[in-house]
Design a protein around this motif. Sequence first.
Motif, mmCIF file in Angstrom:
data_model
loop_
_atom_site.group_PDB
_atom_site.id
_atom_site.type_symbol
_atom_site.label_atom_id
_atom_site.label_comp_id
_atom_site.label_asym_id
_atom_site.label_seq_id
_atom_site.Cartn_x
_atom_site.Cartn_y
_atom_site.Cartn_z
ATOM 1 N N VAL A 88 0.910 -1.422 0.129
ATOM 2 C CA VAL A 88 -0.100 0.043 -0.016
ATOM 3 C C VAL A 88 0.893 1.091 -0.101
ATOM 4 O O VAL A 88 1.625 1.543 1.040
ATOM 5 C CB VAL A 88 -0.849 0.211 1.257
ATOM 6 N N ASP A 102 -6.024 -9.796 2.579
ATOM 7 C CA ASP A 102 -6.832 -8.935 1.856
ATOM 8 C C ASP A 102 -7.842 -8.233 2.358
ATOM 9 O O ASP A 102 -8.066 -7.050 2.345
ATOM 10 C CB ASP A 102 -7.478 -9.626 0.368
ATOM 11 N N LYS A 103 -8.632 -8.845 3.281
ATOM 12 C CA LYS A 103 -9.602 -8.056 3.904
ATOM 13 C C LYS A 103 -8.907 -7.323 5.143
ATOM 14 O O LYS A 103 -9.535 -6.150 5.165
ATOM 15 C CB LYS A 103 -10.493 -9.309 4.874
ATOM 16 N N ARG A 116 -6.315 -5.400 4.814
ATOM 17 C CA ARG A 116 -5.766 -4.445 4.144
ATOM 18 C C ARG A 116 -6.830 -3.646 3.781
ATOM 19 O O ARG A 116 -6.524 -2.319 3.985
ATOM 20 C CB ARG A 116 -4.743 -4.988 2.956
ATOM 21 N N THR A 117 -7.928 -4.108 3.148
ATOM 22 C CA THR A 117 -9.033 -3.322 2.961
ATOM 23 C C THR A 117 -9.675 -2.403 4.341
ATOM 24 O O THR A 117 -9.976 -1.266 4.106
ATOM 25 C CB THR A 117 -10.120 -4.225 2.228
ATOM 26 N N ILE A 118 -9.923 -3.176 5.300
ATOM 27 C CA ILE A 118 -10.303 -2.535 6.389
ATOM 28 C C ILE A 118 -9.402 -1.329 6.915
ATOM 29 O O ILE A 118 -9.925 -0.345 7.248
ATOM 30 C CB ILE A 118 -10.584 -3.848 7.515
ATOM 31 N N GLN A 155 -7.404 0.197 5.300
ATOM 32 C CA GLN A 155 -7.244 1.214 4.369
ATOM 33 C C GLN A 155 -8.452 2.192 4.455
ATOM 34 O O GLN A 155 -8.379 3.508 4.427
ATOM 35 C CB GLN A 155 -7.244 0.856 3.061
ATOM 36 N N GLN A 156 -9.642 1.711 4.833
ATOM 37 C CA GLN A 156 -10.759 2.169 5.142
ATOM 38 C C GLN A 156 -10.702 3.134 6.413
ATOM 39 O O GLN A 156 -11.300 4.394 6.626
ATOM 40 C CB GLN A 156 -11.999 1.349 5.109
ATOM 41 N N ASP A 197 -8.660 6.112 5.979
ATOM 42 C CA ASP A 197 -9.422 7.357 5.283
ATOM 43 C C ASP A 197 -10.146 8.034 6.329
ATOM 44 O O ASP A 197 -10.831 9.065 5.565
ATOM 45 C CB ASP A 197 -10.087 6.467 3.972
#
Length: 389
Positions: free
Chosen positions: A28, A362-363, A365-367, A369-370, A373
């Motif tokens: 990332v 992957d899950k 990483r997505t969480i 990043q959210q 943000d």
Amino acid sequence: MVKTMSILTATRAEYGLLKPVIQALREVETLDVKVVVTGAHLSPEFGLTYRDIEHDGIEIDEKIEMLISADTPAAISKSMGLAMISFADYFARIQPDLLLVLGDRYETLAVSLVAMNQRIPIAHLYGGETTEGAVDESVRHAITKISYLHLTSTEAYRKRVIQLGEHPDRVHTVGALGIENVLQEPLLTKEELEKSLDFSLEKPYALVTFHPVTLEQYQAEAQIEELLAACASFPDMTFLFTKANADAEGRVINRKIDAYCVQHEHAVAFTSLGLTRYLSAMKGCQMVIGNSSSGLIEAPSFGVPTINIGDRQKGRMQAESVINCEPKEHAIRDAIRQAQSPAFQEQAKKAVNPYGDGKTSDKIRTILQQVFDGEMDLKKTFYDLEVKG
């Protein structure tokens, strides 16, 4: 804007689980990932396993010594104190935007307390689980309460974290990283593993890991003696031991294992196998024996029977490939015979692993990043549930 994120690792097993997450997060561009190493990783007695991290091409931001060379409760408390002193300086210097921790060890609690004091949000992997025979149970729940974000391995554990008063919006089910390692890690062939170990695995073999049951004080020596006596009843099997971790009474277990291996040609012990060799050994073994969480989480994905001894993992979700037994010679012998039976071997092959689909990193990483943000408010409101009765 680039965010700084610290990831803590203190043991070989913990790093083995964190490895795919570290690799995913390093991809990332808006994250500056700093891996900080402490605990048993830096101890020659426990194999200097920080070298496994470097071997994987992962840069270590800092190595922080905190482990006292003793395994008494007092020594562990002193080690926690050293960790708090050292990490206070480290966090003050780098000021990370978030700390990612995994599990339920005393090192993790000490470092998390420092992060809490320095207003660093904590993301905690694997709250909500229960291990009734170990002090880890209390440590895990304590880390949950000082953490901001919660990443659980199953939906049942997610509900338990919410039951502890954590808001559902900050509690996510991501599955177990061990399953991802089983599915993704390139494993050795039997011949490659034998060459790496310099030990023959021609006979059917068991992969054995036995840790102290920390709420059963002064029982470790007697329990490992019962296990070793049971192993001696199966001279036609090979026993591949990985040694205990740096918990109270872990050293007495390791001394007993070493003495047994000197006297018995069908056994060999390693301080640490590392992730690739450990999973390769698990894939080819006839059964897993001991009280490590890996017997409950990873082994079912290989279709391998697990003999889970005693109460260290009591309360944790299990597949139908797991046999539970008391830490007594006769019970362990009976469990080994059951695991060897064609009927149970077939049952283990068909068992469904309750710990996810192997897409955990992957899950996560997505969480994360959210979360980065959005806005993080450390003023948590206790999430009340209706209590009946």
